[in-house]
Write a protein that holds these residues in place. Sequence first.
Motif, PDB file in Angstrom:
ATOM      1  N   ALA A   9       3.950 -13.752   8.043  1.00  0.00           N
ATOM      2  CA  ALA A   9       3.003 -14.356   8.983  1.00  0.00           C
ATOM      3  C   ALA A   9       1.587 -14.322   8.420  1.00  0.00           C
ATOM      4  N   VAL A  10       1.252 -13.244   7.699  1.00  0.00           N
ATOM      5  CA  VAL A  10      -0.076 -13.157   7.086  1.00  0.00           C
ATOM      6  C   VAL A  10      -0.239 -14.269   6.053  1.00  0.00           C
ATOM      7  N   ARG A  11       0.817 -14.509   5.254  1.00  0.00           N
ATOM      8  CA  ARG A  11       0.733 -15.528   4.195  1.00  0.00           C
ATOM      9  C   ARG A  11       0.370 -16.897   4.759  1.00  0.00           C
ATOM     10  N   ARG A  12       0.846 -17.207   5.954  1.00  0.00           N
ATOM     11  CA  ARG A  12       0.548 -18.516   6.544  1.00  0.00           C
ATOM     12  C   ARG A  12      -0.921 -18.665   6.920  1.00  0.00           C
ATOM     13  N   ARG A  13      -1.609 -17.543   7.112  1.00  0.00           N
ATOM     14  CA  ARG A  13      -2.992 -17.612   7.589  1.00  0.00           C
ATOM     15  C   ARG A  13      -4.035 -17.369   6.520  1.00  0.00           C
ATOM     16  N   ILE A  14      -3.587 -17.034   5.329  1.00  0.00           N
ATOM     17  CA  ILE A  14      -4.566 -16.745   4.279  1.00  0.00           C
ATOM     18  C   ILE A  14      -4.413 -17.712   3.111  1.00  0.00           C
ATOM     19  N   GLY A  15      -5.494 -17.834   2.352  1.00  0.00           N
ATOM     20  CA  GLY A  15      -5.446 -18.558   1.089  1.00  0.00           C
ATOM     21  C   GLY A  15      -5.839 -17.585   0.001  1.00  0.00           C
ATOM     22  N   TYR A  16      -5.387 -17.844  -1.229  1.00  0.00           N
ATOM     23  CA  TYR A  16      -5.635 -16.906  -2.311  1.00  0.00           C
ATOM     24  C   TYR A  16      -5.912 -17.660  -3.597  1.00  0.00           C
ATOM     25  N   VAL A  17      -7.004 -17.327  -4.238  1.00  0.00           N
ATOM     26  CA  VAL A  17      -7.291 -17.878  -5.554  1.00  0.00           C
ATOM     27  C   VAL A  17      -7.385 -16.699  -6.509  1.00  0.00           C
ATOM     28  N   GLY A  18      -6.369 -16.540  -7.334  1.00  0.00           N
ATOM     29  CA  GLY A  18      -6.273 -15.364  -8.199  1.00  0.00           C
ATOM     30  C   GLY A  18      -7.195 -15.472  -9.399  1.00  0.00           C
ATOM     31  N   GLN A  19      -7.314 -14.359 -10.110  1.00  0.00           N
ATOM     32  CA  GLN A  19      -8.172 -14.315 -11.287  1.00  0.00           C
ATOM     33  C   GLN A  19      -7.691 -15.304 -12.338  1.00  0.00           C
TER      34      GLN A  19
ATOM     35  N   ALA B 182       0.844  -1.190   0.000  1.00  0.00           N
ATOM     36  CA  ALA B 182       0.000   0.000   0.000  1.00  0.00           C
ATOM     37  C   ALA B 182       0.884   1.246   0.000  1.00  0.00           C
ATOM     38  N   ASP B 183       0.358   2.349  -0.560  1.00  0.00           N
ATOM     39  CA  ASP B 183       1.065   3.632  -0.450  1.00  0.00           C
ATOM     40  C   ASP B 183       0.818   4.222   0.936  1.00  0.00           C
ATOM     41  N   ALA B 184      -0.390   4.061   1.424  1.00  0.00           N
ATOM     42  CA  ALA B 184      -0.738   4.605   2.737  1.00  0.00           C
ATOM     43  C   ALA B 184      -1.910   3.826   3.298  1.00  0.00           C
ATOM     44  N   GLY B 185      -2.067   3.879   4.618  1.00  0.00           N
ATOM     45  CA  GLY B 185      -3.192   3.213   5.258  1.00  0.00           C
ATOM     46  C   GLY B 185      -2.753   1.987   6.018  1.00  0.00           C
ATOM     47  N   GLU B 186      -3.702   1.451   6.811  1.00  0.00           N
ATOM     48  CA  GLU B 186      -3.394   0.296   7.639  1.00  0.00           C
ATOM     49  C   GLU B 186      -4.248  -0.880   7.191  1.00  0.00           C
ATOM     50  N   VAL B 187      -3.616  -2.037   7.061  1.00  0.00           N
ATOM     51  CA  VAL B 187      -4.345  -3.247   6.682  1.00  0.00           C
ATOM     52  C   VAL B 187      -4.014  -4.347   7.669  1.00  0.00           C
ATOM     53  N   VAL B 188      -5.018  -4.834   8.383  1.00  0.00           N
ATOM     54  CA  VAL B 188      -4.819  -5.916   9.338  1.00  0.00           C
ATOM     55  C   VAL B 188      -5.626  -7.116   8.871  1.00  0.00           C
ATOM     56  N   VAL B 189      -4.930  -8.240   8.641  1.00  0.00           N
ATOM     57  CA  VAL B 189      -5.590  -9.466   8.195  1.00  0.00           C
ATOM     58  C   VAL B 189      -5.301 -10.556   9.220  1.00  0.00           C
ATOM     59  N   ALA B 190      -6.346 -11.228   9.683  1.00  0.00           N
ATOM     60  CA  ALA B 190      -6.219 -12.288  10.690  1.00  0.00           C
ATOM     61  C   ALA B 190      -5.403 -11.796  11.884  1.00  0.00           C
ATOM     62  N   GLY B 191      -5.617 -10.547  12.249  1.00  0.00           N
ATOM     63  CA  GLY B 191      -4.975 -10.003  13.436  1.00  0.00           C
ATOM     64  C   GLY B 191      -3.556  -9.506  13.236  1.00  0.00           C
ATOM     65  N   LEU B 192      -3.047  -9.572  11.993  1.00  0.00           N
ATOM     66  CA  LEU B 192      -1.659  -9.186  11.752  1.00  0.00           C
ATOM     67  C   LEU B 192      -1.579  -8.063  10.723  1.00  0.00           C
ATOM     68  N   ASP B 193      -0.633  -7.156  10.936  1.00  0.00           N
ATOM     69  CA  ASP B 193      -0.447  -6.062  10.004  1.00  0.00           C
ATOM     70  C   ASP B 193       0.247  -6.572   8.737  1.00  0.00           C
ATOM     71  N   VAL B 194      -0.400  -6.347   7.595  1.00  0.00           N
ATOM     72  CA  VAL B 194       0.119  -6.890   6.333  1.00  0.00           C
ATOM     73  C   VAL B 194       1.438  -6.238   5.941  1.00  0.00           C
ATOM     74  N   GLY B 195       1.559  -4.944   6.210  1.00  0.00           N
ATOM     75  CA  GLY B 195       2.769  -4.232   5.825  1.00  0.00           C
ATOM     76  C   GLY B 195       3.994  -4.701   6.596  1.00  0.00           C
ATOM     77  N   SER B 196       3.833  -4.936   7.903  1.00  0.00           N
ATOM     78  CA  SER B 196       5.003  -5.280   8.704  1.00  0.00           C
ATOM     79  C   SER B 196       5.185  -6.782   8.905  1.00  0.00           C
ATOM     80  N   HIS B 197       4.131  -7.588   8.718  1.00  0.00           N
ATOM     81  CA  HIS B 197       4.269  -9.040   8.899  1.00  0.00           C
ATOM     82  C   HIS B 197       3.740  -9.833   7.708  1.00  0.00           C
ATOM     83  N   PRO B 198       4.215  -9.532   6.500  1.00  0.00           N
ATOM     84  CA  PRO B 198       3.647 -10.234   5.332  1.00  0.00           C
ATOM     85  C   PRO B 198       3.822 -11.754   5.419  1.00  0.00           C
TER      86      PRO B 198
END
Lengths: 253, 345
Positions: free
Chosen positions: B94-104, B76-92
Amino acid sequence: MTFLLQTALLARRRILETLRQPIWVFMGMSVPLMYLALFAPLLKPLAGGPGFPGGSVLDVFVPGILALMAFGSGMGAGWIVIGELESGVIERLRVTPASRLALVLGTVLRDVLMFVVPAVLVLVVATPFGFHPHWAGLAILLGLLALLTAACSAGSAALGITLKQIGSLAAVVTGLQLPLTLLAGVLLPLSLGPGWLQGLAHVNPMYYAVEAARELASGTLASAAVAEGFAVMGAAALLAIWWSTHAYRRAMA
Amino acid sequence: MTGSAAAGTTRRTASGGEAAVRVTGLRKSFPGKGGRVEALRGVDLSVPAGQIYGFLGPNGAGKTTALRILTTLLRADAGEVVVAGLDVGSHPAAVRRRIGYVGQRGGADIEATGRENLVLQGRLYGMGRHETERRADELIERLDLAPFCERIARTYSGGQRRRLEVALGIVHRPDVLFLDEPTLGLDPQNRANLWDQLRRLRDAGTTVLLTTHYLDEADRLSDRVAIIDHGLVVAEGTPEELRGRYPAAVTITPRPGFADLAAVAALLGREPLVREARIDGETIRVDLDSATTGMAAIFALLRARGVEVQGVSLREPSLDDVFLHETGRSLRDAGAPPAMEAIAS
């Protein structure tokens, strides 16, 4: 430990992928054999002349062909990467916790293997036709040229991720291929050429690999050329792998 | 199915719980022709855990960009993003371990078999060999991959491939599953099948966040919807809440000569649930706050007045009405200019 496991898993995936397309394995082997069968005989009359000291022309020619194979085995990586950008595979892998370095090395290891196996075959085939193998030197030579393959593989993958289009990648790679291989003296030693050509060759990293390869093939294991070859190829491989890892890590739009 | 989804909504909203995704002041711009293009211009969102949450908007609205930031693919350029309780910017990581992704574009490795795809994915998430094999068997069974999972994925049909890709997204049992336009290009049967799978995941406790530009996908599949346009959230809520803000339109055609249109319209206009009643040619158009109870009241009134009716048509509000009201355009017509499309894709 996790990193090594991930690298092994990703390399295994690549190797399976290659084995399922036997046409590429066959092509990889046939090109060097064609050089040996259809080009090397043209060099016969040059034996004993300048650039071809001693016995067989193959002793000079084979190391150059091996270097060409090492270069070619690595350069295909970019095409695969672009295919995987389009199919979303790279994006999927980038969302997993897999090490980005492991993503790069999985492909590099397969490409190295795809260089070494046909290279050994070429050596075995060339020997009855007058090539004089110095097996210790050749073992070190394969190690040196594996670094060249690694550099080309990682570099090509990084180019693929950066350029994102087959057309641009093809233009860059074919644009680099001729000057890099010609200025390395893969087909004929550059010592045959004029001074300016030899001077120009010194800016080409691949030149050092080919010079060192010829020394190693002749059985000279410890020489300045061999040390230079390893230094230049080691640095090129490290730099390319760093670049490629960086490209995988960087956010892609 | 719609009914059970709606029931799920009320149950979950009532139970509350913490947010699975929290986004505050999210901004992102890309270099484009003639300066930077702002893809996200300050997005605020809160996705409750255990729900299906839809990002609805036209192509180029910023949905995919937002999803890519939430899944660590973009910064992100600015703003806060928290996924599964973790900040995406500072703990990418750890976030990856808790999320799944199915892209286009899916992301199945088409040179490998379905099973190989699943096993590699599980092992990259650090699962053991036996655990991964067991999990692969379980997913093959659950997503009905058995008939083709030993074949190379190149040979799969679109629906088969999509099922494999969803399985890849959930191998490691993520807390939050992100899907980018998951039903794009699927036929109706495969689409319905995927909806069912996503509902089942939701019912098992997974938070599902998807982008879509299909109205019905947002309306019938999602528990909550954020309508996104030009990089901003223009409306947010359950589909029922959002639709409920707009009137249902009823068109009454009395039998010719059986009623004084003006008098009937005036009477209808005085009904409590009627926002407005007006004459439109030979018909009366009535805007109703609630279609179900409002219709009953209208019929009662018409019968009491002896108005014989030739026809009645009802148009209930859709999320497109919400979009139209918030943006001045219909979602069906609102494509992005080509420059924005290129960035989003």
